[in-house]
Design an enzyme around this catalytic site. Structure first.
Site, PDB file in Angstrom:
ATOM      1  N   ASN A  43      37.405  45.564  30.268  1.00 32.64           N
ATOM      2  CA  ASN A  43      37.832  45.374  28.885  1.00 32.64           C
ATOM      3  C   ASN A  43      39.088  46.215  28.671  1.00 32.64           C
ATOM      4  O   ASN A  43      39.007  47.436  28.556  1.00 32.64           O
ATOM      5  CB  ASN A  43      36.691  45.824  27.947  1.00 32.64           C
ATOM      6  CG  ASN A  43      37.102  45.792  26.489  1.00 32.64           C
ATOM      7  OD1 ASN A  43      38.164  45.262  26.137  1.00 32.64           O
ATOM      8  ND2 ASN A  43      36.263  46.361  25.639  1.00 32.64           N
ATOM      9  N   LYS A  57      40.993  46.303  26.154  1.00 31.70           N
ATOM     10  CA  LYS A  57      41.180  46.704  24.743  1.00 31.70           C
ATOM     11  C   LYS A  57      42.635  46.473  24.308  1.00 31.70           C
ATOM     12  O   LYS A  57      43.277  45.563  24.801  1.00 31.70           O
ATOM     13  CB  LYS A  57      40.741  48.157  24.537  1.00 31.70           C
ATOM     14  CG  LYS A  57      39.335  48.397  25.082  1.00 31.70           C
ATOM     15  CD  LYS A  57      38.720  49.662  24.589  1.00 31.70           C
ATOM     16  CE  LYS A  57      37.359  49.840  25.259  1.00 31.70           C
ATOM     17  NZ  LYS A  57      36.628  50.988  24.743  1.00 31.70           N
ATOM     18  N   HIS A 103      31.147  43.955  20.629  1.00 34.97           N
ATOM     19  CA  HIS A 103      31.495  45.281  21.160  1.00 34.97           C
ATOM     20  C   HIS A 103      31.316  46.305  20.035  1.00 34.97           C
ATOM     21  O   HIS A 103      31.590  46.015  18.875  1.00 34.97           O
ATOM     22  CB  HIS A 103      32.942  45.283  21.663  1.00 34.97           C
ATOM     23  CG  HIS A 103      33.274  46.527  22.423  1.00 34.97           C
ATOM     24  ND1 HIS A 103      33.590  47.706  21.791  1.00 34.97           N
ATOM     25  CD2 HIS A 103      33.293  46.787  23.749  1.00 34.97           C
ATOM     26  CE1 HIS A 103      33.803  48.639  22.716  1.00 34.97           C
ATOM     27  NE2 HIS A 103      33.633  48.106  23.905  1.00 34.97           N
ATOM     28  N   GLU A 123      33.021  48.690  19.088  1.00 32.96           N
ATOM     29  CA  GLU A 123      34.215  48.953  18.268  1.00 32.96           C
ATOM     30  C   GLU A 123      34.358  47.882  17.191  1.00 32.96           C
ATOM     31  O   GLU A 123      34.831  48.156  16.091  1.00 32.96           O
ATOM     32  CB  GLU A 123      35.462  49.037  19.174  1.00 32.96           C
ATOM     33  CG  GLU A 123      35.475  50.362  19.936  1.00 32.96           C
ATOM     34  CD  GLU A 123      36.176  50.340  21.272  1.00 32.96           C
ATOM     35  OE1 GLU A 123      36.955  49.411  21.546  1.00 32.96           O
ATOM     36  OE2 GLU A 123      35.926  51.267  22.072  1.00 32.96           O
ATOM     37  N   GLU A 145      25.613  49.030  26.087  1.00 28.98           N
ATOM     38  CA  GLU A 145      26.660  50.037  25.986  1.00 28.98           C
ATOM     39  C   GLU A 145      26.277  51.075  24.932  1.00 28.98           C
ATOM     40  O   GLU A 145      26.543  50.875  23.737  1.00 28.98           O
ATOM     41  CB  GLU A 145      27.982  49.382  25.575  1.00 28.98           C
ATOM     42  CG  GLU A 145      28.500  48.366  26.574  1.00 28.98           C
ATOM     43  CD  GLU A 145      30.012  48.279  26.530  1.00 28.98           C
ATOM     44  OE1 GLU A 145      30.619  48.490  27.575  1.00 28.98           O
ATOM     45  OE2 GLU A 145      30.580  48.029  25.452  1.00 28.98           O
ATOM     46  N   GLY A 159      34.004  55.663  26.202  1.00 28.49           N
ATOM     47  CA  GLY A 159      35.262  56.399  26.102  1.00 28.49           C
ATOM     48  C   GLY A 159      35.079  57.905  25.967  1.00 28.49           C
ATOM     49  O   GLY A 159      36.029  58.618  25.673  1.00 28.49           O
ATOM     50  N   SER A 188      31.683  54.785  30.086  1.00 30.77           N
ATOM     51  CA  SER A 188      32.206  55.803  31.001  1.00 30.77           C
ATOM     52  C   SER A 188      31.828  55.569  32.461  1.00 30.77           C
ATOM     53  O   SER A 188      31.554  56.512  33.204  1.00 30.77           O
ATOM     54  CB  SER A 188      31.769  57.213  30.542  1.00 30.77           C
ATOM     55  OG  SER A 188      32.315  57.491  29.264  1.00 30.77           O
TER      56      SER A 188
END
Ligand code: PEP
Length: 253
Positions: A9, A11, A95, A97, A167, A173, A212
């Site tokens: 991904n 992003k 996702h 985010e 996730e 991240g 991660s």
């Protein structure tokens, strides 16, 4: 037997030139016949050029999001048909985010899953708890709810052409990955939840881990029996790192 899959991904990173350069590096170093499938998800505006460069390679193309509607007056949105039109085979939905920064509800995510599925794209459904949920012992409740909304709307049969990515939000991240045991526990729980509706589909559904993942920890995560590969953020922006992660994904069982 489930063939593992490793998806990158990207992003909102890169430029036209950087996208082309990263793809060239991936193509130059990619193994001819990796054990795992691999998917690259660049930003929308670079998808078509990425498709042109990746054609006939080991890499498939995916998008990072899709509109739940099929067409119409939805300024700024991109439909599943448009993604197909520019060469996508996969799309990430839900996702964290998108869920957290853009307030996407479980219901909207499920409609996006349905829209992708209806157009023949393979949706990668992201589920995962926040740190406060984990600390309060609500991990199972959160991921089950996120999965159930999709199962209710689309049926377990839709997972025949779909994937799940577990996730944990606290691992994305942050450099702090879930331990292999923590990942396995949630993956097994998700698979059992699908099995309560359809055991055959549960057995065949690939459940990726994301959060991660790096070259240094991929093998131990992918060695867990219910971890069928990974969804990779930061480490997918470096060709050698991503390819090392891809190499760590092997067929087991
Ligand atoms: C992600 O954003 O899906 C992700 C897993 O990111 P990272 O690998 O950087 O934690």
């Amino acid at each position: 037997m489930r063939r593992p899959l490793v998806a990158g991904n990207w992003k909102m990173h890169g430029s036209r030139a950087e996208t082309a350069r990263l793809i060239e590096e991936l193509l130059a170093q990619a193994p001819a016949e990796p054990a795992a499938q691999s998917v690259i998800c660049p930003p929308f505006v670079y998808l078509h050029e990425a498709w042109r460069l990746l054609r006939d390679s080991i890499f498939s193309l995916g998008a990072q999001d899709v509109c739940a509607e099929s067409h119409g007056a939805f300024t700024g949105e991109i439909s599943a048909a448009m993604l197909k039109d520019v060469g996508c085979e996969y799309v990430i939905v839900g996702h964290s985010e998108r869920r957290l920064l853009y307030r996407e509800s479980d219901q909207l995510v499920a409609r996006k899953f349905a829209a992708a599925h209806a157009r023949g794209l393979v949706p990668i459904l992201c589920v995962g708890e926040q740190l406060a949920d984990r600390e309060a012992g609500r991990t199972s409740e959160v991921v089950t709810r996120q999965l159930d909304v999709v199962l209710e709307l689309c049926g377990a049969g839709a997972l025949e052409h779909g994937l799940i990515a577990y996730e944990p939000v606290w691992a994305i991240g942050t450099g702090r990955n879930a331990t292999p045991e923590q990942a396995q526990e949630v993956h097994a729980l998700l698979r059992a939840r699908i099995a309560s509706r359809d055991a055959r589909i549960a057995d065949a559904t690939r459940i990726l881990y994301g959060g991660s993942v790096k070259a240094g920890n991929a093998a131990e995560l992918f060695a867990m029996p219910d971890v069928d590969g990974g969804l990779i953020g930061g480490a997918s922006l470096k060709a050698d790192e991503f390819l090392s992660i891809l190499a760590a994904a092997r067929i087991s069982g």
